[in-house]
Design a protein around this motif. Structure first.
Motif, PDB file in Angstrom:
ATOM      1  N   VAL A 182       0.845  -1.186   0.000  1.00  0.00           N
ATOM      2  CA  VAL A 182       0.000   0.000   0.000  1.00  0.00           C
ATOM      3  C   VAL A 182       0.879   1.234   0.000  1.00  0.00           C
ATOM      4  CG1 VAL A 182      -0.190   0.104   2.532  1.00  0.00           C
ATOM      5  CG2 VAL A 182      -1.994   1.111   1.112  1.00  0.00           C
ATOM      6  N   SER A 183       0.405   2.301  -0.633  1.00  0.00           N
ATOM      7  CA  SER A 183       1.155   3.558  -0.698  1.00  0.00           C
ATOM      8  C   SER A 183       0.257   4.709  -0.301  1.00  0.00           C
ATOM      9  CB  SER A 183       1.666   3.780  -2.130  1.00  0.00           C
ATOM     10  OG  SER A 183       2.315   5.042  -2.233  1.00  0.00           O
ATOM     11  N   GLY A 184       0.855   5.729   0.315  1.00  0.00           N
ATOM     12  CA  GLY A 184       0.117   6.943   0.622  1.00  0.00           C
ATOM     13  C   GLY A 184       0.098   7.327   2.076  1.00  0.00           C
ATOM     14  N   PHE A 185       0.476   6.420   2.960  1.00  0.00           N
ATOM     15  CA  PHE A 185       0.434   6.735   4.392  1.00  0.00           C
ATOM     16  C   PHE A 185       1.668   7.505   4.867  1.00  0.00           C
ATOM     17  CE2 PHE A 185      -2.595   3.095   4.474  1.00  0.00           C
ATOM     18  CZ  PHE A 185      -3.651   3.754   5.079  1.00  0.00           C
ATOM     19  N   GLY A 186       2.791   7.354   4.164  1.00  0.00           N
ATOM     20  CA  GLY A 186       3.994   8.085   4.545  1.00  0.00           C
ATOM     21  C   GLY A 186       4.715   7.540   5.761  1.00  0.00           C
ATOM     22  N   TYR A 187       4.476   6.295   6.114  1.00  0.00           N
ATOM     23  CA  TYR A 187       5.089   5.728   7.313  1.00  0.00           C
ATOM     24  C   TYR A 187       6.599   5.592   7.147  1.00  0.00           C
ATOM     25  CZ  TYR A 187       0.445   4.435   9.059  1.00  0.00           C
ATOM     26  OH  TYR A 187      -0.845   4.453   9.521  1.00  0.00           O
ATOM     27  N   THR A 188       7.306   5.831   8.257  1.00  0.00           N
ATOM     28  CA  THR A 188       8.764   5.692   8.289  1.00  0.00           C
ATOM     29  C   THR A 188       9.159   4.908   9.533  1.00  0.00           C
ATOM     30  OG1 THR A 188       8.985   7.799   9.468  1.00  0.00           O
ATOM     31  CG2 THR A 188       9.134   7.865   7.060  1.00  0.00           C
ATOM     32  N   GLY A 189      10.403   4.443   9.561  1.00  0.00           N
ATOM     33  CA  GLY A 189      10.872   3.701  10.728  1.00  0.00           C
ATOM     34  C   GLY A 189      10.231   2.324  10.809  1.00  0.00           C
ATOM     35  N   GLN A 190      10.330   1.705  11.982  1.00  0.00           N
ATOM     36  CA  GLN A 190       9.796   0.363  12.224  1.00  0.00           C
ATOM     37  C   GLN A 190       8.466   0.490  12.953  1.00  0.00           C
ATOM     38  OE1 GLN A 190      11.762  -2.574  11.119  1.00  0.00           O
ATOM     39  NE2 GLN A 190      12.476  -0.775   9.997  1.00  0.00           N
ATOM     40  N   MET A 191       7.378   0.173  12.271  1.00  0.00           N
ATOM     41  CA  MET A 191       6.056   0.404  12.868  1.00  0.00           C
ATOM     42  C   MET A 191       5.016  -0.539  12.285  1.00  0.00           C
ATOM     43  SD  MET A 191       4.028   1.684  10.278  1.00  0.00           S
ATOM     44  CE  MET A 191       2.689   2.361  11.290  1.00  0.00           C
ATOM     45  N   ALA A 192       3.845  -0.535  12.923  1.00  0.00           N
ATOM     46  CA  ALA A 192       2.692  -1.280  12.409  1.00  0.00           C
ATOM     47  C   ALA A 192       1.418  -0.732  13.016  1.00  0.00           C
ATOM     48  CB  ALA A 192       2.817  -2.766  12.711  1.00  0.00           C
ATOM     49  N   MET A 193       0.347  -0.784  12.230  1.00  0.00           N
ATOM     50  CA  MET A 193      -0.983  -0.412  12.708  1.00  0.00           C
ATOM     51  C   MET A 193      -1.937  -1.525  12.328  1.00  0.00           C
ATOM     52  SD  MET A 193      -3.302   2.918  11.766  1.00  0.00           S
ATOM     53  CE  MET A 193      -5.030   3.041  12.252  1.00  0.00           C
ATOM     54  N   ALA A 194      -2.750  -1.969  13.298  1.00  0.00           N
ATOM     55  CA  ALA A 194      -3.708  -3.037  13.039  1.00  0.00           C
ATOM     56  C   ALA A 194      -5.090  -2.604  13.499  1.00  0.00           C
ATOM     57  CB  ALA A 194      -3.297  -4.323  13.755  1.00  0.00           C
ATOM     58  N   SER A 195      -6.125  -3.079  12.763  1.00  0.00           N
ATOM     59  CA  SER A 195      -7.500  -2.731  13.098  1.00  0.00           C
ATOM     60  C   SER A 195      -8.428  -3.868  12.726  1.00  0.00           C
ATOM     61  CB  SER A 195      -7.915  -1.459  12.366  1.00  0.00           C
ATOM     62  OG  SER A 195      -9.301  -1.210  12.536  1.00  0.00           O
ATOM     63  N   THR A 196      -9.397  -4.167  13.609  1.00  0.00           N
ATOM     64  CA  THR A 196     -10.453  -5.124  13.256  1.00  0.00           C
ATOM     65  C   THR A 196     -11.629  -4.414  12.616  1.00  0.00           C
ATOM     66  OG1 THR A 196     -11.248  -4.985  15.544  1.00  0.00           O
ATOM     67  CG2 THR A 196      -9.852  -6.868  14.974  1.00  0.00           C
ATOM     68  N   VAL A 197     -11.552  -3.108  12.464  1.00  0.00           N
ATOM     69  CA  VAL A 197     -12.516  -2.366  11.662  1.00  0.00           C
ATOM     70  C   VAL A 197     -11.952  -2.338  10.248  1.00  0.00           C
ATOM     71  CG1 VAL A 197     -13.701  -0.174  11.303  1.00  0.00           C
ATOM     72  CG2 VAL A 197     -13.220  -0.972  13.632  1.00  0.00           C
ATOM     73  N   ALA A 198     -12.543  -3.126   9.369  1.00  0.00           N
ATOM     74  CA  ALA A 198     -12.028  -3.263   8.004  1.00  0.00           C
ATOM     75  C   ALA A 198     -13.211  -3.492   7.083  1.00  0.00           C
ATOM     76  CB  ALA A 198     -11.042  -4.425   7.921  1.00  0.00           C
ATOM     77  N   HIS A 199     -13.832  -2.409   6.675  1.00  0.00           N
ATOM     78  CA  HIS A 199     -15.040  -2.477   5.847  1.00  0.00           C
ATOM     79  C   HIS A 199     -14.786  -3.306   4.596  1.00  0.00           C
ATOM     80  CE1 HIS A 199     -16.711   0.892   8.205  1.00  0.00           C
ATOM     81  NE2 HIS A 199     -15.476   1.374   8.157  1.00  0.00           N
ATOM     82  N   ASP A 200     -15.746  -4.205   4.215  1.00  0.00           N
ATOM     83  CA  ASP A 200     -16.952  -4.485   4.972  1.00  0.00           C
ATOM     84  C   ASP A 200     -16.876  -5.854   5.629  1.00  0.00           C
ATOM     85  OD1 ASP A 200     -18.616  -2.211   4.732  1.00  0.00           O
ATOM     86  OD2 ASP A 200     -19.149  -2.740   2.692  1.00  0.00           O
TER      87      ASP A 200
END
Length: 604
Positions: free
Chosen positions: A469-487
């Motif tokens: 995926v592109s567009g978030f601009g994340y840098t460094g060592q990271m992660a984001m997780a969510s159980t909200v994932a339409h639909d």
């Protein structure tokens, strides 16, 4: 369960007639305000409004004959009396709140009616989840109408949901007291191709005399669009430009323009009214999706109306789009949406029609909020224990689960990449040249390409699908997780570090769902959403505070997008172009087909 504290018009008609005639006293009289009449688009200065049995009885120049010794008289001098605001299309789950807490959050902003589509919980808990949302909605002091979700899965064959909705489910729900229609028909290719299941759901709704919600998420206004219109949807909210708005209204649809937390589609479409001069009674304002931070900090439908006015819309027309137009669309013009005799006594007192400060909110004749402070209770349903146990990954994940193997012998690849578009629901189908390292294909921060994974969480299969995926601009060592994932509402994990991606996914399994952000092996933010992995029954202010920390954590990881969380939550929405991820792979929504992660014929 009946609508709380509200009798039907036939039950109270004798009392309303008696009050209007002066033979019986009103419960409440609003005295000397400026009556905003959305039927005639007038502001009538120095008028009175008499309320009895939760409904308007008299609306005119002088209600003195309606006042008895026990009548509450509210001085409205210097204030406008406007109808309570209606949200024509929205998803309560997107606020991260239960119906009770959502009502508590939005009523002080002047929202007194909501038309909700709980298709998020339908994907997780099926018809039972819809019934739970419906039942809690009917307990509230404001009007919450439920649309029966139409599409779970939203794109059959391209995703796997926790439950499926059938035409029989739709027919059953049409008999429930709070069901107002069919939720947005997201499977628009199914309608275009006359899929028997989709047409059966639409037919069941129309036989019940209820509205069919639309969702045509394509820029193609050719024969496919006309086929969709012929399929029966009565409205649509997926337009993004003036041409979309014009096309839909010409086909007899009510066109809904949305301003949510991340959808800014009013400004580009309202010119159909303000510049092209189309009849505004066929246009409606809505939010679609608002998270708790927006509700607490910025407002709800009052925010949308203000924005429409800022975009050049006449204030009275903007108010019509958020009141009477909505009521008319759903067949409720005799029940709500205006300050008129017989209607539910939903009214707002404001001192300015342009900036719309909300001083007092009355719903069904009862003052529910004053100057932003809720004055009545919003009852909770007793949610069953299994509604809080819906994250079933089947196993703990490790960093290896997020490794993407390169094609044999390749030293670089051309990858298909999901491109996030700020403030819009559609994504872009991008290409990126990525290097191979030790047989694996990592993301490339210099190209703003990081990894995305969908973790199956309904059937405990242990499945993980990886992509870019592109567009978030994340840098460094990271992660984001969510159980909200339409639909489908599996788990979406986006990150630059395999180890952090595993930590984030395992954390959500531990807490029963929500959103978590990790950086360098440590958790920066957590929003617990234990009910279906979608909602919290904590107060909106508490959830919003945690959501604010989530936004700050995303920024600390390099993300500067407006409402990037909403973009994250839509990455699995396989009915909106162009490229999405599902538990079955990467989906090209332009063709509604699975597509490979890497282009064929990579250089060796």
């Amino acid at each position: 369960m009946e609508n709380h504290a509200l009798k039907s018009w036939p039950d109270v008609a004798p009392k309303l007639v008696a009050v209007a005639a002066g033979r019986a006293p009103a419960d409440t009289v609003l005295k000397g305000g400026a009556w905003v009449n959305v039927h005639t688009r007038e502001v009538l200065e120095n008028h009175d409004i008499a309320i009895a049995e939760g409904r308007f009885a008299y609306c005119g120049p002088d209600a003195s004959h309606c006042i008895g010794p026990d009548t509450q008289v509210i001085d409205c001098a210097g204030q406008y009396m406007i109808p309570g605001l209606c949200d024509a299309h929205m998803h309560i789950e997107s606020g991260m709140l239960t119906p009770a807490e959502f009502a508590r959050a939005v009523a002080p902003h002047g929202t007194t009616s909501m038309f909700t589509d709980p298709h998020e919980i339908a994907n997780v808990m099926g018809l039972e989840g819809v019934r739970l949302m419906h039942d809690e909605a009917l307990l509230q002091p404001i009007n919450i109408f439920t649309q029966m979700p139409s599409c779970a899965p939203s794109a059959p064959g391209l995703e796997t949901t926790g439950f499926e909705i059938t035409p029989d489910d739709v027919a059953e729900a049409m008999t429930w007291p709070g069901i107002i229609g069919l939720g947005e028909m997201m499977n628009f290719p199914g309608v275009v191709n006359a899929d028997p299941k989709m047409l059966a759901e639409i037919a069941a709704t129309q036989r019940a005399g209820k509205a069919v919600g639309g969702h045509y998420a394509s820029p193609d206004l050719g024969p496919a669009f006309h086929a969709y219109a012929a399929g029966g949807p009565a409205d649509d909210h997926e337009g993004t430009c003036e041409a979309d708005a014009i096309a839909r209204t010409r086909q007899g649809m009510r066109h809904m323009m949305r301003l949510g937390s991340a959808w800014y589609d009013v400004e580009t479409q309202i010119t159909a009214v303000t510049e092209k001069g189309l009849d505004p009674r066929n246009f409606i304002l809505c939010t679609d999706d608002c998270h708790s931070g927006t509700l607490v900090n910025d407002g709800h439908m009052n925010r949308v109306v203000r924005h429409a006015i800022e975009c050049g819309c006449d204030p009275l027309i903007a108010l019509q789009m958020a009141t009477i137009n909505t009521a008319t669309h759903f067949g409720l013009e005799r029940e709500l949406g205006s300050i008129s005799p017989g209607r539910r006594a939903d009214v707002i007192l404001t001192s300015d029609l342009g900036t719309l400060p909300i001083h007092r909110v009355i719903a069904r004749g009862v003052t529910v909020a004053i100057e932003g402070e809720m004055k009545v209770d919003c009852p909770h349903l007793d949610w069953p224990a299994h509604a809080r146990d819906t994250v079933h990954m089947g196993r703990a994940l490790s960093g290896a689960d997020f490794e993407i193997a390169a094609p044999a012998g390749a030293n670089h690849v051309t990858a298909n990449v999901i491109g996030v578009v700020e403030n819009q629901a559609p994504t872009k189908a991008l290409k990126a040249e990525l290097k191979v390292q030790d047989g694996l294909v990592p993301g490339d921060p210099e190209q703003d390409v990081c990894q995305i994974a969908l973790v199956e969480r309904h059937q405990a299969t242990g499945g993980v699908v990886n992509a870019f995926v592109s567009g978030f601009g994340y840098t460094g060592q990271m992660a984001m997780a969510s159980t909200v994932a339409h639909d489908s509402h599996h788990m979406i994990v986006v990150g630059t570090s395999h180890a952090d991606m595993a930590l984030a996914a395992n954390r959500l399994q531990e807490v029963g769902g929500g959103v978590t952000i990790w950086k360098d092996g440590k958790e920066l933010a957590l929003v617990e959403l234990p009910i279906a992995g979608l909602m919290s029954d904590a107060p909106a202010t508490e959830v919003a505070a945690k959501a604010d920390k989530m936004v700050q954590a995303m920024e600390a990881c390099g993300c500067t997008l407006n409402n990037a969380y909403m973009q994250h939550s839509l990455l699995a929405l396989v009915v909106i172009p162009e490229l999405r991820i599902s538990d079955l792979g990467l989906v090209d929504v332009r063709t509604f087909e699975l597509t490979p992660l890497f282009d064929e014929g990579q250089d060796q």
